[in-house]
Design a protein around this motif. Structure first.
Motif, PDB file in Angstrom:
ATOM      1  N   GLU A   1      -1.216  -6.307  -8.499  1.00  0.00           N
ATOM      2  CA  GLU A   1      -2.152  -5.711  -7.544  1.00  0.00           C
ATOM      3  C   GLU A   1      -3.617  -5.966  -7.883  1.00  0.00           C
ATOM      4  OE1 GLU A   1       0.287  -4.040  -9.051  1.00  0.00           O
ATOM      5  OE2 GLU A   1       1.581  -3.078  -7.560  1.00  0.00           O
ATOM      6  N   SER A   2      -3.898  -6.343  -9.135  1.00  0.00           N
ATOM      7  CA  SER A   2      -5.292  -6.604  -9.522  1.00  0.00           C
ATOM      8  C   SER A   2      -5.893  -7.772  -8.759  1.00  0.00           C
ATOM      9  CB  SER A   2      -5.382  -6.882 -11.030  1.00  0.00           C
ATOM     10  OG  SER A   2      -5.049  -5.737 -11.777  1.00  0.00           O
ATOM     11  N   LEU A   3      -5.045  -8.572  -8.091  1.00  0.00           N
ATOM     12  CA  LEU A   3      -5.583  -9.681  -7.301  1.00  0.00           C
ATOM     13  C   LEU A   3      -6.535  -9.168  -6.224  1.00  0.00           C
ATOM     14  CD1 LEU A   3      -5.571 -12.705  -6.458  1.00  0.00           C
ATOM     15  CD2 LEU A   3      -3.674 -12.130  -4.923  1.00  0.00           C
ATOM     16  N   ILE A   4      -6.224  -8.030  -5.623  1.00  0.00           N
ATOM     17  CA  ILE A   4      -7.050  -7.527  -4.512  1.00  0.00           C
ATOM     18  C   ILE A   4      -8.464  -7.183  -4.985  1.00  0.00           C
ATOM     19  CG2 ILE A   4      -7.233  -5.788  -2.721  1.00  0.00           C
ATOM     20  CD1 ILE A   4      -5.029  -7.931  -2.327  1.00  0.00           C
ATOM     21  N   PRO A   5      -8.649  -6.334  -6.017  1.00  0.00           N
ATOM     22  CA  PRO A   5     -10.032  -6.110  -6.470  1.00  0.00           C
ATOM     23  C   PRO A   5     -10.684  -7.356  -7.033  1.00  0.00           C
ATOM     24  CG  PRO A   5      -8.450  -5.023  -7.929  1.00  0.00           C
ATOM     25  CD  PRO A   5      -7.691  -5.468  -6.723  1.00  0.00           C
TER      26      PRO A   5
ATOM     27  N   LEU B   1     -18.121  -0.593 -16.487  1.00  0.00           N
ATOM     28  CA  LEU B   1     -18.073  -0.153 -15.095  1.00  0.00           C
ATOM     29  C   LEU B   1     -18.471   1.309 -15.007  1.00  0.00           C
ATOM     30  CD1 LEU B   1     -14.654  -1.748 -14.033  1.00  0.00           C
ATOM     31  CD2 LEU B   1     -16.936  -2.673 -13.646  1.00  0.00           C
ATOM     32  N   ASP B   2     -19.295   1.622 -14.021  1.00  0.00           N
ATOM     33  CA  ASP B   2     -19.616   3.027 -13.826  1.00  0.00           C
ATOM     34  C   ASP B   2     -18.471   3.716 -13.082  1.00  0.00           C
ATOM     35  OD1 ASP B   2     -19.887   2.474 -11.045  1.00  0.00           O
ATOM     36  OD2 ASP B   2     -22.016   2.024 -11.292  1.00  0.00           O
TER      37      ASP B   2
ATOM     38  N   LEU C   1     -13.545   3.976  -9.647  1.00  0.00           N
ATOM     39  CA  LEU C   1     -12.792   4.587  -8.545  1.00  0.00           C
ATOM     40  C   LEU C   1     -12.520   3.580  -7.435  1.00  0.00           C
ATOM     41  CD1 LEU C   1     -14.465   8.102  -8.241  1.00  0.00           C
ATOM     42  CD2 LEU C   1     -12.097   7.624  -8.871  1.00  0.00           C
ATOM     43  N   ARG C   2     -13.470   2.696  -7.184  1.00  0.00           N
ATOM     44  CA  ARG C   2     -13.256   1.705  -6.129  1.00  0.00           C
ATOM     45  C   ARG C   2     -12.127   0.755  -6.486  1.00  0.00           C
ATOM     46  NH1 ARG C   2     -17.843  -2.107  -3.225  1.00  0.00           N
ATOM     47  NH2 ARG C   2     -16.409  -3.231  -1.855  1.00  0.00           N
TER      48      ARG C   2
END
Length: 579
Positions: free
Chosen positions: A291-295, A253-254, A259-260
């Protein structure tokens, strides 16, 4: 009450000195949970303030030996610490099962009080010893034998590597497997730097054995564990092998992407914390620790947009529903807060706690400027009966729009781990997925696996190794991923979406996370006594998913921590408008 419970424990220990503290806890039932929580908190503040036997038990618990896998004899033996008056001793347990319910090679077999890992039946029988080193033709034969053994080792990693993958966010070790050890195939240290053909591995045509093992471990034993060798179609297996082994199952990931992801997880966490603090005593079926579900869902939608998918139907039960509504579906937090505060009760008479049931629809603007219409199905139940409803909605839309190739829309189903393993509607839905009358071009199944289901641990809620084992009835891959590794989550999402597009089949993503503070299904604002002890380990208490993701790049950590959580002022402003 605390003193009476404590006294009863002491009396039982005095009358039965050979009874372990763990056994006394188990026999006490749930009535002792309040006492145990208070005693554990007291121990953390001042270990000397608790009785000696309890101090010994908590010391062993902190050291990870209260109920764990300890050395014994010539192999690993499942043991349970038994505290007696003369100190702590260990005794063999009847079964060898990891704390998270992920069994090792023979954990499902019941032994007669002693289970030794090296003696466990491996996935393959141990080969016969290699012939002695010779010259001329005999030497060439030995090289051929060695190549055959290396090929067996490669296959073992593909079949069994997921059993050693580091998918548990709590970092609990997983015992090794004999067939992933080169010595199992009589390969020695002298063979480690010998070059072998790697025609079956994506990459160079030849590598040393040391390089081969490193590549295989990175591909199948890091934060992603993959079950795909149960599929009969060689073409599909080879497609997955090329995609995974070519990049060692890792996406870089860049800084912008890092950050996103960090902002998304921070937003999800702040929203959950705000709900818990402002609506004390209200059930929110929190996503905390997951919380990783959201991304993950957002990356899936972005990938769908890049594949020219314009319509997406989502369905889920209660866990994380409010967070998905706010951060994926774009529902106004003010509306969510009004529902929590019951500002319009006349609209909801006879409808129950609708805040967990309501659906929503919106148009999502992707990074490539394509618009994806999102629909989250209404679901008035904890259960999974919404799954065929969501798939039926998508099939009807495809038929109405003459999308007979089944490529213009997709379904995302979000499950809980206990529900996926325990509810028959899952099997029925999977069974319909490949029938011509019900096919929708493949469904993305996302499992929020907090390793405890509703209120029960895996060892007491299912007979299979993984919650996803029922999905092996289909010719589809199953990806197990550590939810605290953003790069692994991104790799799995991209791979799963591309597999679905390529073969138009279902695909399963089993995201391992944890329940950080409270039991699922309980009020997040209620007492800490609802916590399960394993989630109150130092790592579980002091870290969160977004903290981990902040360190996913050398230039990202400081910038991410300086990023203000945008939801805090928004939530405060929205809340102030209704109160």
């Amino acid at each position: 009450m605390t003193q009476s419970l404590f006294s009863s424990f002491l009396r039982r220990l005095e009358l039965e000195p050979n009874v372990s503290t763990i056994d006394s806890i188990d026999s006490a039932g749930t009535a002792s949970l309040a006492f145990l929580e208070e005693l554990f908190d007291q121990y953390q503040n001042d270990p000397a303030s608790v009785p000696a036997d309890w101090r010994g038990y908590f010391d062993a618990l902190q050291a990870g030996t209260a109920e764990s896998v300890a050395p014994g004899g010539n192999g690993l033996v499942a043991t349970k610490t038994v505290l007696a008056g003369n100190g702590a001793v260990t005794a063999p347990s009847a079964r060898l099962v990891a704390p998270d319910g992920i069994a090792t090679a023979h954990a499902v077999a019941i032994a007669d009080g002693e289970v030794k890992l090296p003696a466990a039946p491996a996935g393959e029988a141990m080969p016969l010893p290699l012939p002695p080193v010779a010259t001329g033709t005999a030497g060439e034969e030995r090289v051929a034998f060695l190549q055959d053994r290396v090929d067996q080792l490669v296959r073992a990693y593909r079949v069994r590597g997921h059993l050693m993958a580091e998918i548990d966010p709590l970092g609990r070790p997983r015992p090794g497997l004999p067939e992933l050890d080169p010595a199992f195939y009589h390969l020695t240290e002298e063979d480690m730097d010998r070059s072998f053909s790697t025609d079956t591995i994506e990459g160079p045509q030849s590598m040393s054995l040391r390089q081969i093992i490193k590549r295989l471990r990175h591909t199948y034993c890091r934060s992603i564990g993959v079950q795909f060798m149960h599929m009969d179609d060689l073409r599909v297996r080879q497609w997955l092998q090329v995609r995974m082994e070519g990049c060692e199952n890792r996406i870089q990931l860049d800084r912008r992407q890092q950050l996103r992801i960090y902002r998304q997880m921070t937003t999800a966490a702040v929203f959950e914390e705000f709900i818990q603090k402002r609506f004390l005593g209200a059930k929110s079926f929190s996503l905390e620790g997951s919380e990783s579900l959201i991304p993950l869902v957002e990356m899936a939608i972005e990938r769908a947009a890049s594949q020219e998918i314009g319509d997406c139907v989502l369905a889920m039960a209660h866990r994380g529903r409010l967070n998905v509504l706010a951060n994926i579906m774009g529902k106004s937090p003010q509306r969510i807060f009004r529902e929590f505060a019951d500002m319009d009760p006349e609209l909801h008479v006879g409808r129950g706690d609708v805040k967990y049931h309501l659906g929503h629809s919106t148009d999502y603007k992707a990074a490539n400027d394509r618009s994806v219409h999102l629909t989250l199905c209404f679901n008035p139940s904890h259960l999974e009966f919404v799954n065929p409803v969501a798939i039926g909605r998508m099939r009807a839309r495809q038929d109405r729009s003459s999308d007979f190739s089944r490529q213009g829309g997709m379904v995302i189903l979000i499950h809980g781990d206990a529900a996926f393993a325990g509810e028959g509607i899952i099997q029925e839905t999977l069974n319909l997925s490949e029938l011509d009358a019900y096919r929708v071009g493949g469904t993305l199944h996302v499992i929020v696996n907090n390793q405890i289901g509703f209120t029960t641990g895996p060892r007491e809620s299912r007979s299979c190794m993984y919650a996803t084992d029922v999905a092996k009835m289909l010719q589809i891959p199953i990806f197990h991923v550590n939810g605290e590794d953003p790069e692994a989550v991104a790799q799995v999402v991209n791979l799963a979406m591309d597999f679905r597009r390529e073969f138009q089949r279902d695909v399963v993503v089993d995201m391992y996370c944890l329940c950080r503070l409270t039991r699922p299904g309980r009020s997040p604002s209620s007492s800490r006594r609802n916590s399960r002890p394993i989630s109150r380990s130092p790592r579980a208490r002091n870290t969160s998913t977004r903290t981990t993701s902040a360190g996913c790049g050398p230039s990202t950590s400081a910038a991410a921590r300086r990023t203000p959580p945008r939801w805090t002022p928004v939530c405060v402003a929205m809340f102030s408008r209704i109160c």
